[in-house]
Design an enzyme around this catalytic site. Structure first.
Site, mmCIF file in Angstrom:
data_model
loop_
_atom_site.group_PDB
_atom_site.id
_atom_site.type_symbol
_atom_site.label_atom_id
_atom_site.label_comp_id
_atom_site.label_asym_id
_atom_site.label_seq_id
_atom_site.Cartn_x
_atom_site.Cartn_y
_atom_site.Cartn_z
ATOM 1 N N SER A 1 38.940 31.978 49.841
ATOM 2 C CA SER A 1 38.911 33.190 50.676
ATOM 3 C C SER A 1 38.038 32.983 51.903
ATOM 4 O O SER A 1 36.854 32.642 51.794
ATOM 5 C CB SER A 1 38.359 34.366 49.868
ATOM 6 O OG SER A 1 38.051 35.414 50.756
ATOM 7 N N HIS B 1 43.245 32.212 51.626
ATOM 8 C CA HIS B 1 43.268 33.638 51.291
ATOM 9 C C HIS B 1 42.621 34.444 52.415
ATOM 10 O O HIS B 1 41.468 34.201 52.792
ATOM 11 C CB HIS B 1 42.520 33.856 49.969
ATOM 12 C CG HIS B 1 42.666 35.231 49.411
ATOM 13 N ND1 HIS B 1 43.818 35.670 48.790
ATOM 14 C CD2 HIS B 1 41.804 36.281 49.375
ATOM 15 C CE1 HIS B 1 43.660 36.913 48.389
ATOM 16 N NE2 HIS B 1 42.453 37.317 48.735
ATOM 17 N N ASP C 1 41.500 38.119 53.579
ATOM 18 C CA ASP C 1 41.201 39.469 53.108
ATOM 19 C C ASP C 1 41.145 40.443 54.271
ATOM 20 O O ASP C 1 40.204 40.431 55.060
ATOM 21 C CB ASP C 1 39.861 39.465 52.359
ATOM 22 C CG ASP C 1 39.970 38.821 50.996
ATOM 23 O OD1 ASP C 1 40.842 39.240 50.216
ATOM 24 O OD2 ASP C 1 39.186 37.895 50.704
ATOM 25 N N HIS D 1 45.974 39.291 51.777
ATOM 26 C CA HIS D 1 45.643 40.365 50.838
ATOM 27 C C HIS D 1 45.252 41.606 51.648
ATOM 28 O O HIS D 1 44.196 41.631 52.273
ATOM 29 C CB HIS D 1 44.483 39.886 49.941
ATOM 30 C CG HIS D 1 43.976 40.909 48.988
ATOM 31 N ND1 HIS D 1 42.791 40.763 48.297
ATOM 32 C CD2 HIS D 1 44.497 42.094 48.573
ATOM 33 C CE1 HIS D 1 42.602 41.812 47.522
ATOM 34 N NE2 HIS D 1 43.617 42.631 47.674
ATOM 35 N N GLY E 1 36.224 44.338 48.294
ATOM 36 C CA GLY E 1 35.311 44.659 49.382
ATOM 37 C C GLY E 1 34.488 43.454 49.802
ATOM 38 O O GLY E 1 34.400 43.138 50.980
ATOM 39 N N PHE E 2 33.921 42.767 48.810
ATOM 40 C CA PHE E 2 32.980 41.711 49.145
ATOM 41 C C PHE E 2 33.178 40.455 48.300
ATOM 42 O O PHE E 2 33.585 40.550 47.143
ATOM 43 C CB PHE E 2 31.547 42.216 48.948
ATOM 44 C CG PHE E 2 31.253 43.429 49.774
ATOM 45 C CD1 PHE E 2 30.880 43.314 51.102
ATOM 46 C CD2 PHE E 2 31.413 44.704 49.237
ATOM 47 C CE1 PHE E 2 30.646 44.438 51.878
ATOM 48 C CE2 PHE E 2 31.182 45.845 50.008
ATOM 49 C CZ PHE E 2 30.801 45.706 51.336
ATOM 50 N N GLY E 3 32.872 39.317 48.911
ATOM 51 C CA GLY E 3 32.870 38.066 48.163
ATOM 52 C C GLY E 3 31.587 37.966 47.347
ATOM 53 O O GLY E 3 30.651 38.761 47.535
ATOM 54 N N ASP F 1 41.949 37.222 41.731
ATOM 55 C CA ASP F 1 41.102 37.303 42.929
ATOM 56 C C ASP F 1 39.793 38.021 42.622
ATOM 57 O O ASP F 1 39.791 39.203 42.281
ATOM 58 C CB ASP F 1 41.888 38.052 44.019
ATOM 59 C CG ASP F 1 41.106 38.181 45.311
ATOM 60 O OD1 ASP F 1 40.066 37.524 45.460
ATOM 61 O OD2 ASP F 1 41.563 38.961 46.182
ATOM 62 N N GLY G 1 35.448 36.740 41.794
ATOM 63 C CA GLY G 1 34.538 36.268 40.751
ATOM 64 C C GLY G 1 34.978 35.008 40.031
ATOM 65 O O GLY G 1 34.398 34.648 39.004
ATOM 66 N N GLY H 1 36.198 32.342 46.689
ATOM 67 C CA GLY H 1 35.428 32.452 47.924
ATOM 68 C C GLY H 1 34.128 31.687 47.782
ATOM 69 O O GLY H 1 34.000 30.543 48.216
HETATM 70 C C1 DX5 Z 1 37.290 40.891 47.347
HETATM 71 C C2 DX5 Z 1 38.267 39.940 47.988
HETATM 72 C C3 DX5 Z 1 38.205 38.583 47.414
HETATM 73 C C4 DX5 Z 1 36.861 37.904 47.559
HETATM 74 C C5 DX5 Z 1 36.778 36.725 46.651
HETATM 75 O O1 DX5 Z 1 37.316 42.037 48.089
HETATM 76 O O2 DX5 Z 1 39.587 40.428 47.811
HETATM 77 O O3 DX5 Z 1 39.239 37.788 47.942
HETATM 78 O O4 DX5 Z 1 36.587 37.517 48.858
HETATM 79 O O5 DX5 Z 1 35.512 36.140 46.775
HETATM 80 P P1 DX5 Z 1 34.756 35.519 45.521
HETATM 81 O O6 DX5 Z 1 35.607 34.387 45.013
HETATM 82 O O7 DX5 Z 1 33.455 35.061 46.095
HETATM 83 O O8 DX5 Z 1 34.610 36.598 44.484
HETATM 84 ZN ZN ZN Z 2 41.337 39.028 48.231
#
Ligand code: DX5
Ligand code: ZN
Length: 215
Positions: A9, A34, A36, A67, A143-145, A174, A176, A196
């Site tokens: 991501s 990916h 986002d 996404h 929302g966040f990685g 997708d 964690g 990510g």
């Molecule tokens: C969450 C995103 C994911 C995220 C994944 O909102 O849809 O794609 O960036 O990041 P990681 O792998 O760090 O959880």
């Molecule tokens: Zn995503």
């Protein structure tokens, strides 16, 4: 044995060096990129939109795995298709006409997916099963990685695999995903994983991609 596809991501990439990051992803052996797209309404963050996908498309040797975490994705779907998305997943609860939207994506030759938040049951995907190419199973609330995988989502992989049995549909997870849980996901038949932080925050991202595939 077919290995799992890894879709790093860009949320966790260095945005001042995106061109370089795209080349890196190819060299590291990633399968997709990916992207986002978050509007600050459907999910609590604001990232980028169609112009960024267009720019990424010009520079990426890998397919763009898009996404959409935006409300009413039907408002912008033509542009996301034209921008060069390889596949597009959206959250059905965010759309007023999800069936029509899936048909539109598929008719454009783009792979169409339904994204399921951790609190959305797999039965929701059943409603769309004849119209989808993939299910994007969220392992965290979007929302966040860098968030921690919600363990209860693991069993949803089994439910998805049961649902898609005998069909040309794949399951992508997708949020964690890390070296500690991807092995279990693969054993349950997961086809693709977004990663990510597990890639971009690794000391050696190339070996991280390799390790994620080999677990
Ligand atoms: C969450 C995103 C994911 C995220 C994944 O909102 O849809 O794609 O960036 O990041 P990681 O792998 O760090 O959880
Ligand atoms: Zn995503």
């Amino acid at each position: 044995m077919e290995t799992i596809k890894i879709s790093p991501s860009l949320l966790s990439a260095d945005w001042l060096k995106l061109g370089q990051e795209l080349d890196n992803l190819f060299d590291w052996g990633a399968d997709m990129v990916h992207c986002d797209v978050i509007d600050g309404i459907f999910a609590p963050n604001i990232t980028f939109g169609m112009p960024m996908i267009r720019a990424l498309k010009k520079a990426s040797k890998l397919p763009l795995d898009v996404h959409l975490m935006i409300i009413e994705p039907e408002r912008y779907i033509d542009e996301f298709i034209a921008a060069g998305s390889h596949d597009i997943a959206f959250h059905p609860e965010a759309s007023k006409r999800p069936h029509e939207l899936l048909r539109k994506i598929a008719n454009a030759g783009v792979k169409a997916g339904i994204a399921l938040n951790p609190d959305v049951p797999v039965s929701v995907a059943a409603e769309f099963i004849d119209e989808i190419d993939f299910i994007l199973l969220m392992g965290v609330f979007p929302g966040f990685g860098g968030q921690k995988f919600i363990p209860a989502v693991m069993d949803k992989i089994d439910e998805c695999k049961k649902l898609i049995a005998g069909r040309n549909v794949y399951v992508e997870l997708d949020g964690g995903v890390c070296l500690d849980n991807i092995g279990e996901m693969k054993r349950r038949g997961l086809d693709a994983a977004v990663a990510g932080n597990a890639v971009f925050a690794a000391a050696d991202p190339a070996s991280a991609v390799r390790a994620l595939k080999e677990r």
